[in-house]
Design an enzyme around this catalytic site. Sequence first.
Site, PDB file in Angstrom:
ATOM      1  N   HIS A  91      -4.366   8.878   5.085  1.00 12.95           N
ATOM      2  CA  HIS A  91      -4.696   7.453   4.932  1.00 12.95           C
ATOM      3  C   HIS A  91      -6.106   7.230   5.469  1.00 12.95           C
ATOM      4  O   HIS A  91      -6.343   7.254   6.672  1.00 12.95           O
ATOM      5  CB  HIS A  91      -3.692   6.607   5.715  1.00 12.95           C
ATOM      6  CG  HIS A  91      -3.717   5.144   5.367  1.00 12.95           C
ATOM      7  ND1 HIS A  91      -4.751   4.318   5.707  1.00 12.95           N
ATOM      8  CD2 HIS A  91      -2.824   4.377   4.677  1.00 12.95           C
ATOM      9  CE1 HIS A  91      -4.498   3.095   5.278  1.00 12.95           C
ATOM     10  NE2 HIS A  91      -3.336   3.106   4.642  1.00 12.95           N
ATOM     11  N   CYS A 139       0.867  -1.170   0.000  1.00 10.09           N
ATOM     12  CA  CYS A 139       0.000   0.000   0.000  1.00 10.09           C
ATOM     13  C   CYS A 139       0.902   1.217   0.000  1.00 10.09           C
ATOM     14  O   CYS A 139       2.043   1.160  -0.439  1.00 10.09           O
ATOM     15  CB  CYS A 139      -0.975  -0.022   1.163  1.00 10.09           C
ATOM     16  SG  CYS A 139      -0.178   0.009   2.777  1.00 10.09           S
TER      17      CYS A 139
END
Length: 640
Positions: free
Chosen positions: A562, A26
Amino acid sequence: MKYEQLAKDIIKNVGGKENVYSVVHCITRLRFKLKDEDKANTEVLKEMDGVVTVMKSAGQYQVVIGNHVPDVYKAVVQAGGFETSRPVDEDDGEKGSLLNRFIDMISGIFTPILGVLAASGMIKGFNALFVAVGWLSEEGGTYQVLNATGDALFYFLPILLGYSAMKKFGGTPFIGMVIAMALVYPALEGIPGAEEPLYTLFAGTVFESPVYIEFFGIPVILMTYSMSVIPIIVATFFAAKLENRLAKLTPNVVKMFFVPMFTLLIIVPLTFIVIGPIATWASQLLGQVTIWVYDLSPVIAGAFLGGFWMVFVMFGLHWGLIPIAFNNVAVTGSDPILALIFVHSFALAAAVLAIWIKTKNQTTKTLSAPAFISSMFGVTEPALYGIALPLKRPFIISLISSAIGGAIIGLFGTKIHLLGGLGIFQFPAMIHPEEGLNTAFVGTIIAAGVGMVLAFVLTYFFGGINQKTDAKATEGPASRAEEPVVDGIKNEDIISPLTGEVIVLEELEDTAFASGTLGQGIAVEPMEGKLISPASGTVSAIFPTNHAIGITTEAGAEILIHIGMDTVQLDGKHFTGHVEQGAQVDKGQLLIEFDIEAIKKAGFPVTTPIIVTNSGDYTEITPTEAKQRKLGDPLLSLKK
């Protein structure tokens, strides 16, 4: 080479490459799926230079790296050989919904060949065009050579799909290719010259099939598999399952040749006897159903597909229609689906052209030129994600114009007669192989023209092109572009990109964020599924799943946002991105939308850290003391 040793050390301490089912990344961490997490040396990894920390969550072993994780990931993949040789297991990876798994499968099979597919289609299309206008003769050698060049891929399409499908299903790609080669083997393709069949199966039904050969007394129904799609995909699915099962049962000393030998000996006859005929009948049925739906109302079908194609692309749903189009060309010789969506790239290009001409925003003007050109050639992502979607109205206008163009194509009954070619290069695909430049082809030109004119005029006058610039004349992109670029870090105030409750990082369950090792900042528990830019700057990173984004501000701050914890596992579901990497953004500009309730229902928290990843460049980072923030409220104060 910079991260080669780090990659080797990471692989060693997660238990070796034989302990790895899969590895992805990620925006900050490597995410391993291990066979046995107990074999990993967690404490050793935590103490490694280059590793922030290690976490275990949702069945994943997460090695937190930081901003340079893409480079480390490449080194890990290369050192471990995971792209080409990683083991595959029935429990490997997240299953996801049936639709997501289907789309992932189709995209994984067809994406590797799209470039050469388009090239081959363009060659065939131009060859047909040259014949239609009288430049070439079908009897001439030039035509024959060009036809062989363009037609080779389509004739032997099962071989290419055998490779990509077998690889996608976790088998050995070359076994998939050999299965496909057997299907198109000349001596067994179609009916091999016998005048009278041995007997006929299913006589009197739609499945009536003459039998000319038998395999150990079992009737073999011979089909024509060149240019086919579904039979080889189904065959390689079973072949991959069988190969992996045999690999577990076969002694290592004979595994190298026993496994492929028995896989071929079982799957090839099974495909000729059962899989091939059933898949071929299913292909024919699918083709007939598609044409039946199209025939109900070509105009409505054109308006629907033309109007929603770009929406399908945004959500990846178009992959569900691509194999149907491939199948239609193979079974019926033509396809309406790819014809009906033809106008979308031209409508989008015209909308971007209007923006290019009218905008006062220098950044948008700079981006519009290449976006317009790429859209004319059928590559719409730069225009779609970089310009039309952020401005909203041009995107909606493009959909409407594309829908009208699709309806016109449906009215003229236009279909494509070969695959390949995008944008202007798709015109030759509309040429009828027997009728040449007929009325249906003229309808294609009319539809593209109408779609472009509508999109241009509506966008120019009603697209809201300069609303943002006019409202923010003193701080818009046009005025900023004239300011000199100053190197270094400046003091800066960061606004809240979300509306919600403010949470200090230390309260987060994710230790990588809570410890501050990724940088100082704050978190927000969002109450609204909209994320705006906390400052003006550049999108330095955005993950394909749109769950995380990095912004480098004009004052030099590197901001990481995030959305939620472990939301990368949603694979982009419930997230809609409105910008792409490298885009220039304004403070307050919408970046991402997300469905809070759906994410929570899927079992993931939506608590969102806002981190200054270059915290070391500042002497003071002061979060707000307020308990709640709205979009645009002050959030962080950065002092150099």
